[in-house]
Design a protein around this motif. Structure first.
Motif, PDB file in Angstrom:
ATOM      1  N   CYS A  19      25.683  30.909  37.689  1.00  0.00           N
ATOM      2  CA  CYS A  19      27.016  30.884  38.303  1.00  0.00           C
ATOM      3  C   CYS A  19      28.046  31.328  37.273  1.00  0.00           C
ATOM      4  O   CYS A  19      27.899  31.090  36.080  1.00  0.00           O
ATOM      5  N   TRP A  20      29.074  32.000  37.767  1.00  0.00           N
ATOM      6  CA  TRP A  20      30.090  32.527  36.874  1.00  0.00           C
ATOM      7  C   TRP A  20      31.401  32.700  37.624  1.00  0.00           C
ATOM      8  O   TRP A  20      31.470  32.642  38.855  1.00  0.00           O
ATOM      9  N   GLY A  21      32.453  32.930  36.863  1.00  0.00           N
ATOM     10  CA  GLY A  21      33.760  33.163  37.476  1.00  0.00           C
ATOM     11  C   GLY A  21      34.789  33.426  36.397  1.00  0.00           C
ATOM     12  O   GLY A  21      34.487  33.439  35.202  1.00  0.00           O
ATOM     13  N   CYS A  22      36.024  33.640  36.821  1.00  0.00           N
ATOM     14  CA  CYS A  22      37.106  33.851  35.872  1.00  0.00           C
ATOM     15  C   CYS A  22      38.368  33.176  36.372  1.00  0.00           C
ATOM     16  O   CYS A  22      38.586  33.013  37.579  1.00  0.00           O
ATOM     17  N   LYS A  23      39.179  32.755  35.417  1.00  0.00           N
ATOM     18  CA  LYS A  23      40.444  32.082  35.709  1.00  0.00           C
ATOM     19  C   LYS A  23      41.560  32.803  34.959  1.00  0.00           C
ATOM     20  O   LYS A  23      41.318  33.413  33.905  1.00  0.00           O
ATOM     21  N   ASP A  24      42.769  32.690  35.476  1.00  0.00           N
ATOM     22  CA  ASP A  24      43.892  33.301  34.771  1.00  0.00           C
ATOM     23  C   ASP A  24      44.375  32.371  33.664  1.00  0.00           C
ATOM     24  O   ASP A  24      43.777  31.326  33.384  1.00  0.00           O
ATOM     25  N   ILE A  25      45.464  32.732  33.036  1.00  0.00           N
ATOM     26  CA  ILE A  25      45.952  32.000  31.874  1.00  0.00           C
ATOM     27  C   ILE A  25      46.394  30.578  32.217  1.00  0.00           C
ATOM     28  O   ILE A  25      46.495  29.706  31.345  1.00  0.00           O
ATOM     29  N   ASN A  26      46.621  30.313  33.501  1.00  0.00           N
ATOM     30  CA  ASN A  26      47.003  28.971  33.969  1.00  0.00           C
ATOM     31  C   ASN A  26      45.818  28.207  34.554  1.00  0.00           C
ATOM     32  O   ASN A  26      46.005  27.204  35.247  1.00  0.00           O
ATOM     33  N   SER A  27      44.617  28.701  34.297  1.00  0.00           N
ATOM     34  CA  SER A  27      43.377  28.088  34.788  1.00  0.00           C
ATOM     35  C   SER A  27      43.275  28.110  36.314  1.00  0.00           C
ATOM     36  O   SER A  27      42.668  27.232  36.923  1.00  0.00           O
ATOM     37  N   VAL A  28      43.860  29.133  36.914  1.00  0.00           N
ATOM     38  CA  VAL A  28      43.736  29.343  38.366  1.00  0.00           C
ATOM     39  C   VAL A  28      42.571  30.295  38.606  1.00  0.00           C
ATOM     40  O   VAL A  28      42.474  31.341  37.949  1.00  0.00           O
ATOM     41  N   PHE A  29      41.679  29.932  39.528  1.00  0.00           N
ATOM     42  CA  PHE A  29      40.533  30.789  39.808  1.00  0.00           C
ATOM     43  C   PHE A  29      40.979  32.148  40.346  1.00  0.00           C
ATOM     44  O   PHE A  29      41.744  32.236  41.303  1.00  0.00           O
ATOM     45  N   GLY A  92      26.212  16.261  46.826  1.00  0.00           N
ATOM     46  CA  GLY A  92      25.819  14.929  46.409  1.00  0.00           C
ATOM     47  C   GLY A  92      24.754  14.899  45.331  1.00  0.00           C
ATOM     48  O   GLY A  92      24.450  13.833  44.789  1.00  0.00           O
ATOM     49  N   SER A  93      24.179  16.042  44.998  1.00  0.00           N
ATOM     50  CA  SER A  93      23.128  16.081  43.978  1.00  0.00           C
ATOM     51  C   SER A  93      23.744  16.230  42.589  1.00  0.00           C
ATOM     52  O   SER A  93      24.829  16.792  42.426  1.00  0.00           O
ATOM     53  N   TRP A  94      23.019  15.698  41.612  1.00  0.00           N
ATOM     54  CA  TRP A  94      23.433  15.838  40.215  1.00  0.00           C
ATOM     55  C   TRP A  94      22.780  17.083  39.628  1.00  0.00           C
ATOM     56  O   TRP A  94      21.610  17.354  39.885  1.00  0.00           O
ATOM     57  N   ARG A  95      23.550  17.818  38.838  1.00  0.00           N
ATOM     58  CA  ARG A  95      23.026  19.018  38.206  1.00  0.00           C
ATOM     59  C   ARG A  95      23.481  19.078  36.749  1.00  0.00           C
ATOM     60  O   ARG A  95      24.581  18.626  36.418  1.00  0.00           O
ATOM     61  N   ALA A  96      22.622  19.660  35.922  1.00  0.00           N
ATOM     62  CA  ALA A  96      22.961  19.902  34.518  1.00  0.00           C
ATOM     63  C   ALA A  96      23.026  21.409  34.301  1.00  0.00           C
ATOM     64  O   ALA A  96      22.126  22.135  34.722  1.00  0.00           O
ATOM     65  N   HIS A  97      24.093  21.883  33.686  1.00  0.00           N
ATOM     66  CA  HIS A  97      24.271  23.300  33.401  1.00  0.00           C
ATOM     67  C   HIS A  97      24.615  23.494  31.932  1.00  0.00           C
ATOM     68  O   HIS A  97      25.262  22.643  31.309  1.00  0.00           O
ATOM     69  N   LEU A  98      24.206  24.625  31.402  1.00  0.00           N
ATOM     70  CA  LEU A  98      24.727  25.105  30.133  1.00  0.00           C
ATOM     71  C   LEU A  98      25.749  26.190  30.456  1.00  0.00           C
ATOM     72  O   LEU A  98      25.393  27.249  30.989  1.00  0.00           O
ATOM     73  N   PHE A  99      27.010  25.919  30.172  1.00  0.00           N
ATOM     74  CA  PHE A  99      28.081  26.865  30.447  1.00  0.00           C
ATOM     75  C   PHE A  99      28.570  27.500  29.151  1.00  0.00           C
ATOM     76  O   PHE A  99      28.587  26.861  28.096  1.00  0.00           O
ATOM     77  N   THR A 100      28.960  28.755  29.256  1.00  0.00           N
ATOM     78  CA  THR A 100      29.656  29.441  28.171  1.00  0.00           C
ATOM     79  C   THR A 100      31.035  29.831  28.683  1.00  0.00           C
ATOM     80  O   THR A 100      31.166  30.397  29.769  1.00  0.00           O
ATOM     81  N   LYS A 101      32.049  29.497  27.907  1.00  0.00           N
ATOM     82  CA  LYS A 101      33.418  29.903  28.239  1.00  0.00           C
ATOM     83  C   LYS A 101      33.916  30.829  27.144  1.00  0.00           C
ATOM     84  O   LYS A 101      33.764  30.542  25.953  1.00  0.00           O
ATOM     85  N   ILE A 112      44.117  37.149  28.987  1.00  0.00           N
ATOM     86  CA  ILE A 112      44.742  36.905  30.288  1.00  0.00           C
ATOM     87  C   ILE A 112      44.061  35.760  31.046  1.00  0.00           C
ATOM     88  O   ILE A 112      44.376  35.513  32.204  1.00  0.00           O
ATOM     89  N   GLY A 113      43.152  35.071  30.377  1.00  0.00           N
ATOM     90  CA  GLY A 113      42.489  33.952  31.034  1.00  0.00           C
ATOM     91  C   GLY A 113      41.153  33.656  30.379  1.00  0.00           C
ATOM     92  O   GLY A 113      40.953  33.927  29.189  1.00  0.00           O
ATOM     93  N   THR A 114      40.253  33.097  31.162  1.00  0.00           N
ATOM     94  CA  THR A 114      38.927  32.740  30.659  1.00  0.00           C
ATOM     95  C   THR A 114      37.848  33.225  31.632  1.00  0.00           C
ATOM     96  O   THR A 114      38.085  33.340  32.834  1.00  0.00           O
ATOM     97  N   ILE A 115      36.682  33.476  31.072  1.00  0.00           N
ATOM     98  CA  ILE A 115      35.495  33.803  31.864  1.00  0.00           C
ATOM     99  C   ILE A 115      34.459  32.725  31.578  1.00  0.00           C
ATOM    100  O   ILE A 115      34.266  32.336  30.419  1.00  0.00           O
ATOM    101  N   PHE A 116      33.817  32.223  32.629  1.00  0.00           N
ATOM    102  CA  PHE A 116      32.776  31.217  32.416  1.00  0.00           C
ATOM    103  C   PHE A 116      31.490  31.657  33.111  1.00  0.00           C
ATOM    104  O   PHE A 116      31.511  32.344  34.126  1.00  0.00           O
ATOM    105  N   SER A 117      30.366  31.274  32.520  1.00  0.00           N
ATOM    106  CA  SER A 117      29.065  31.547  33.119  1.00  0.00           C
ATOM    107  C   SER A 117      28.143  30.384  32.791  1.00  0.00           C
ATOM    108  O   SER A 117      28.234  29.800  31.706  1.00  0.00           O
ATOM    109  N   GLY A 118      27.268  30.048  33.745  1.00  0.00           N
ATOM    110  CA  GLY A 118      26.407  28.896  33.536  1.00  0.00           C
ATOM    111  C   GLY A 118      25.024  29.083  34.111  1.00  0.00           C
ATOM    112  O   GLY A 118      24.845  29.787  35.109  1.00  0.00           O
ATOM    113  N   ILE A 119      24.053  28.459  33.467  1.00  0.00           N
ATOM    114  CA  ILE A 119      22.673  28.446  33.932  1.00  0.00           C
ATOM    115  C   ILE A 119      22.269  26.999  34.161  1.00  0.00           C
ATOM    116  O   ILE A 119      22.448  26.142  33.300  1.00  0.00           O
ATOM    117  N   GLU A 120      21.734  26.730  35.354  1.00  0.00           N
ATOM    118  CA  GLU A 120      21.329  25.368  35.676  1.00  0.00           C
ATOM    119  C   GLU A 120      20.058  24.993  34.929  1.00  0.00           C
ATOM    120  O   GLU A 120      19.112  25.783  34.851  1.00  0.00           O
TER     121      GLU A 120
END
Length: 238
Positions: A19-29, A92-101, A112-120
């Motif tokens: 899973c991944w995504g990006c946010k702007d400088i105000n942490s808005v998706f 409702g399930s619990w998950r563990a991820h390794l995320f990189t920001k 201009i913001g942040t990019i995040f990506s994660g592997i479960e």
């Protein structure tokens, strides 16, 4: 307008694992992929646009704040963060991820913001990655003790729940004050656990304890108790 039909590159990115995504400088998706949108409770990734972590229904205000502080740290220090996240998600399930920001930059190299990506981490053995992250935190200690030879793989050490939790965080370079806050223990109690761990591993120093524990495989296993405790732990800044 259907973003996927006008931006084929997003379709390509959505085929990437995790899973991944990006946010702007105000942490808005600004955008998230389908896998991330589903685990946070949205059927369509576009539904997340304009939201912040505070708008995610299952996420507490405490962790929404923590996530935004992590975003701010990435943007101000310009360093990547490797984070272990353990949370209950929308289903409702619990998950563990390794995320990189990491910092998101425009064509002029402005942040201009942040990019995040994660592997479960569907199997805690997958935290073997973390074993090597641990080692990057202890290179200096290893150099200092390079002439010591430990037969660590023959260790048969049994730890109770708290000892396992303290050791896990210790292996990722966390100080007693951080461990105290994370596990909701007194700092003195954490220090006492470190002393007990040194005794169990027959280690003469904290550095030797870390080396022994890493070679025995403790850095590649998440304590079971922590898999049901909400956490967002910065494992590495680089």
């Amino acid at each position: 307008m259907d973003t996927h039909s006008t931006h084929p590159s997003l379709d390509i990115l959505n085929q990437l694992p995790g899973c991944w995504g990006c946010k702007d400088i105000n942490s808005v998706f600004v955008y998230v992929n389908e896998e991330y949108s589903k685990i946070i409770g949205f059927n369509n990734p576009l539904d997340c646009i304009g939201f912040t972590d505070f708008d995610i229904p299952h996420l507490s205000a405490k962790y929404a704040y923590i996530f935004q502080q992590q975003d701010l740290q990435v943007m101000t220090t310009e360093k990547r963060l490797r984070i272990l996240d353990i949370h209950p998600y929308a289903d409702g399930s619990w998950r563990a991820h390794l995320f990189t920001k990491t910092a998101w930059r425009d064509n002029n190299n402005n942040i201009i913001g942040t990019i995040f990506s994660g592997i479960e981490l569907k199997d805690t053995s997958l935290l073997e990655i973390g074993h090597w992250l641990c080692r990057t935190n202890t290179i200096k200690q290893q150099e200092e003790e390079k002439n010591n030879h430990f037969n660590n793989h023959q260790l048969n050490i049994l730890l109770n729940t708290r000892e396992s939790e303290v050791l896990f965080l210790l292996l990722y370079g966390k100080k007693p004050q951080y461990i105290s806050k994370t596990l909701q223990l007194a700092v003195k109690t954490v220090e006492n656990y470190v002393v007990r761990l040194r005794d169990k591993f027959n280690a003469n120093s904290k550095g030797e304890l870390i080396e022994l524990a890493l070679d025995a495989g403790f850095g590649s296993h998440i304590p079971e108790s922590m898999l049901k405790t909400q956490q967002s732990i910065i494992l590495r800044e680089y």
